[in-house]
Design an enzyme around this catalytic site. Structure first.
Site, PDB file in Angstrom:
ATOM      1  N   GLU A 100       0.816  -1.199   0.000  1.00  0.00           N
ATOM      2  CA  GLU A 100       0.000   0.000   0.000  1.00  0.00           C
ATOM      3  C   GLU A 100       0.852   1.253   0.000  1.00  0.00           C
ATOM      4  OE1 GLU A 100      -4.251  -1.180   1.679  1.00  0.00           O
ATOM      5  OE2 GLU A 100      -2.805  -0.546   3.163  1.00  0.00           O
ATOM      6  N   CYS A 113       4.056   8.055   1.459  1.00  0.00           N
ATOM      7  CA  CYS A 113       4.691   7.023   2.296  1.00  0.00           C
ATOM      8  C   CYS A 113       4.795   5.749   1.476  1.00  0.00           C
ATOM      9  CB  CYS A 113       3.828   6.794   3.534  1.00  0.00           C
ATOM     10  SG  CYS A 113       4.458   5.496   4.603  1.00  0.00           S
ATOM     11  N   CYS A 120       8.478  -7.836   6.579  1.00  0.00           N
ATOM     12  CA  CYS A 120       9.757  -7.422   7.165  1.00  0.00           C
ATOM     13  C   CYS A 120      10.275  -8.553   8.044  1.00  0.00           C
ATOM     14  CB  CYS A 120       9.577  -6.157   8.005  1.00  0.00           C
ATOM     15  SG  CYS A 120      11.132  -5.529   8.689  1.00  0.00           S
ATOM     16  N   CYS A 124       9.963  -6.554  14.902  1.00  0.00           N
ATOM     17  CA  CYS A 124       9.709  -5.683  16.061  1.00  0.00           C
ATOM     18  C   CYS A 124       8.363  -6.091  16.657  1.00  0.00           C
ATOM     19  CB  CYS A 124       9.696  -4.222  15.627  1.00  0.00           C
ATOM     20  SG  CYS A 124      11.266  -3.712  14.892  1.00  0.00           S
ATOM     21  N   CYS A 127       4.907  -4.221  15.874  1.00  0.00           N
ATOM     22  CA  CYS A 127       4.694  -3.816  14.482  1.00  0.00           C
ATOM     23  C   CYS A 127       3.959  -4.900  13.692  1.00  0.00           C
ATOM     24  CB  CYS A 127       6.048  -3.533  13.817  1.00  0.00           C
ATOM     25  SG  CYS A 127       5.913  -3.218  12.033  1.00  0.00           S
TER      26      CYS A 127
HETATM   27  N1  SAH Z   1      11.339  -0.402   9.021  1.00  0.00           N
HETATM   28  C1  SAH Z   1      11.489   0.993   9.169  1.00  0.00           C
HETATM   29  C2  SAH Z   1      10.450   1.797   8.410  1.00  0.00           C
HETATM   30  C3  SAH Z   1       9.023   1.363   8.432  1.00  0.00           C
HETATM   31  S1  SAH Z   1       8.235   1.499   9.927  1.00  0.00           S
HETATM   32  C4  SAH Z   1      11.529   1.383  10.622  1.00  0.00           C
HETATM   33  O1  SAH Z   1      11.276   0.535  11.465  1.00  0.00           O
HETATM   34  O2  SAH Z   1      11.859   2.533  10.909  1.00  0.00           O
HETATM   35  C5  SAH Z   1       7.754   3.216  10.080  1.00  0.00           C
HETATM   36  C6  SAH Z   1       7.488   3.617  11.546  1.00  0.00           C
HETATM   37  O3  SAH Z   1       6.216   3.092  12.043  1.00  0.00           O
HETATM   38  C7  SAH Z   1       8.537   3.050  12.480  1.00  0.00           C
HETATM   39  O4  SAH Z   1       8.961   4.021  13.408  1.00  0.00           O
HETATM   40  C8  SAH Z   1       7.795   1.941  13.165  1.00  0.00           C
HETATM   41  O5  SAH Z   1       8.405   1.597  14.362  1.00  0.00           O
HETATM   42  C9  SAH Z   1       6.423   2.516  13.326  1.00  0.00           C
HETATM   43  N2  SAH Z   1       5.393   1.531  13.633  1.00  0.00           N
HETATM   44  C10 SAH Z   1       5.387   0.214  13.358  1.00  0.00           C
HETATM   45  N3  SAH Z   1       4.247  -0.363  13.803  1.00  0.00           N
HETATM   46  C11 SAH Z   1       3.517   0.601  14.360  1.00  0.00           C
HETATM   47  C12 SAH Z   1       2.235   0.634  14.995  1.00  0.00           C
HETATM   48  N4  SAH Z   1       1.497  -0.448  15.118  1.00  0.00           N
HETATM   49  N5  SAH Z   1       1.793   1.826  15.467  1.00  0.00           N
HETATM   50  C13 SAH Z   1       2.530   2.949  15.324  1.00  0.00           C
HETATM   51  N6  SAH Z   1       3.738   2.970  14.726  1.00  0.00           N
HETATM   52  C14 SAH Z   1       4.230   1.814  14.261  1.00  0.00           C
HETATM   53 FE1  SF4 Z   2      10.347  -3.982  10.216  1.00  0.00          FE
HETATM   54 FE2  SF4 Z   2      10.554  -3.214  12.759  1.00  0.00          FE
HETATM   55 FE3  SF4 Z   2      10.242  -1.371  10.812  1.00  0.00          FE
HETATM   56 FE4  SF4 Z   2       8.227  -3.028  11.481  1.00  0.00          FE
HETATM   57  S1  SF4 Z   2       9.145  -1.446  12.783  1.00  0.00           S
HETATM   58  S2  SF4 Z   2       8.858  -2.511   9.411  1.00  0.00           S
HETATM   59  S3  SF4 Z   2       9.354  -4.951  11.959  1.00  0.00           S
HETATM   60  S4  SF4 Z   2      11.996  -2.781  11.118  1.00  0.00           S
END
Ligand code: SAH
Ligand code: SF4
Length: 395
Positions: A100, A113, A120, A124, A127
């Site tokens: 998306e 975005c 991934c 995390c 996430c």
């Molecule tokens: N992988 C990269 C970029 C994509 S995530 C990263 O981790 O930075 C983009 C942002 O959204 C990151 O800061 C991530 O931690 C955050 N994020 C992931 N899941 C989320 C959620 N459920 N609610 C709010 N932010 C979230």
């Molecule tokens: Fe991947 Fe972590 Fe970024 Fe989610 S927050 S996209 S698991 S690196």
């Protein structure tokens, strides 16, 4: 004797070529470099994907190109618009996978975005993308194809400015885990013959793959966001497991070094607010200490829930208390506003599809993929609810 189809070289996808790559491709065909520039501009400036529409090319070249090359973007599946102006496109990247793309309009900019991977691998714990598992890296064509689609879908505004003024790599996936394709796509974003974005208007968000942050500094230093989410190694090891490999001391050394080349003289730290996990007064004070000697802004992200997660979003009170402590210490803090929630386009709400090849999950389609959208506007964190307005669906 006919050569079997499988023995023929595949046609090259021009959409994913940088200008130097396209120039090399054209010179291998015996064509002059300016031909490559013409085609590059047709594709990225004008959104054209048919050679016969490239009217200033010699007819012979227009006829030759389809036999050796294609211009193939991911297929558009659905398009939606939120009442707040946010727009979302679902793109098909094959074999049951979808990504998306979200556009967030604001008074002074329009932010797109985009995703770098299908799923991934970094897992995390808070996430949705991480929980979906990993399928594959996106190609350069699939990454730049997201910007190509968005520009095509939204006509230019009357002043001739492109509506997408900023790109953030904050969709699905970890961009530094797909280094070459991401950097290739960023090269195209920055090229004046394509989208002409400045390096400060392209932001890469990473969970902290230190060696590739060092490579990015020399190869393509764009604005940097780092997903911090915890004020110490013990908690970050749990929330962002890559921290066990690249702990905070190494990450901070790499960030400081990166800032010597970055187009902005600060890093944005993203900090997702998880109730009772990382949002206490003590956490805030520890965070102040941790970031005290790096030039930074803090972006607090109210966590967006997804099914079967053990976490809860911090209360508004906890977020305000946390922010106040950081501000009193002199830090610049924003709380990310939830945008496009009526079309599930906010952080953690994107509905991509991942066929997990890591075997971590057996699920093939999961509601909620990612993450979000660089929306740095202050808000009280309240979530509004609007009716969904689908614009059109091509499938
Ligand atoms: N992988 C990269 C970029 C994509 S995530 C990263 O981790 O930075 C983009 C942002 O959204 C990151 O800061 C991530 O931690 C955050 N994020 C992931 N899941 C989320 C959620 N459920 N609610 C709010 N932010 C979230
Ligand atoms: Fe991947 Fe972590 Fe970024 Fe989610 S927050 S996209 S698991 S690196």
């Amino acid at each position: 004797m006919a050569i079997p189809q499988s023995a023929l070289p595949e046609k090259s996808n021009l959409l994913g070529m940088t200008l130097p790559e396209m120039t090399a491709f054209f010179s291998a065909m015996g064509e002059k470099p300016f031909r490559a520039k013409q085609v590059f501009r047709w594709i990225h400036h004008f959104g054209v994907d048919q050679f016969d529409e490239m009217t200033d090319l010699a007819k012979s070249l227009r006829e030759k190109l389809p036999s050796v090359a294609i211009i193939a973007a991911p297929r558009l599946m659905t398009e939606q618009a939120s009442v707040d102006g946010t727009r979302k496109w679902l793109l098909d990247v094959g074999t049951g996978n979808g990504i998306e793309v979200v556009f967030i309009p604001e008074a002074d900019r329009g932010t797109l975005c985009i995703s770098s991977q299908v799923g991934c691998a970094l897992d995390c714990t808070f996430c949705a993308t991480g929980k979906q598992g990993f399928n594959r890296n996106l190609t350069t064509a699939e990454i730049i194809g997201q910007l190509w689609w968005a520009n095509k879908a939204m006509t230019r505004d009357p002043s001739g400015e492109r509506i997408v003024s900023n790109v953030v790599m904050m969709g699905m996936g970890e961009p530094l885990a797909n280094f070459d394709s991401v950097v290739g796509a960023m090269d195209i974003m920055l090229d004046d013959n394509a989208y002409g974005l400045s390096r400060r208007r392209v932001t890469l968000s990473t969970s902290g793959i230190v060696p590739n942050l060092q490579r990015l500094k020399t190869r393509c230093p764009v604005a940097l966001a780092v997903s911090l989410h915890a004020p110490n190694d013990a908690l970050r090891d749990v929330l962002v497991p890559i921290n066990k490999k690249y702990p905070l001391a190494e990450l901070f050394a790499a960030i400081k070094d990166y800032l010597t080349a970055a187009p902005r003289d600060f890093v944005t730290f993203e900090y997702v607010m998880l109730s009772g996990v990382n949002d206490s007064v003590a956490d805030a004070h520890e965070l102040v200490q941790l970031v005290s000697d790096v030039s930074c802004k803090l972006n607090l992200i109210p966590w967006n829930p997804f099914p079967n997660s053990p976490y809860a979003r911090s209360s508004n009170n906890a977020i305000h208390r946390f922010r106040a402590i950081l501000q009193e210490a002199g830090l610049i803090v924003t709380v990310r506003k939830t945008r496009g929630d009526d079309i599930d386009a906010a952080c953690g709400q994107l509905a991509g599809q991942v066929v997990d090849k890591s075997q971590r999950n057996r699920t093939s389609t999961i509601k909620s993929a990612t993450n979000n959208v660089a929306d740095q506007v202050e808000t009280n964190g309240a979530k509004k609810s609007h009716p969904t307005i689908p614009i059109h669906a091509t499938v």
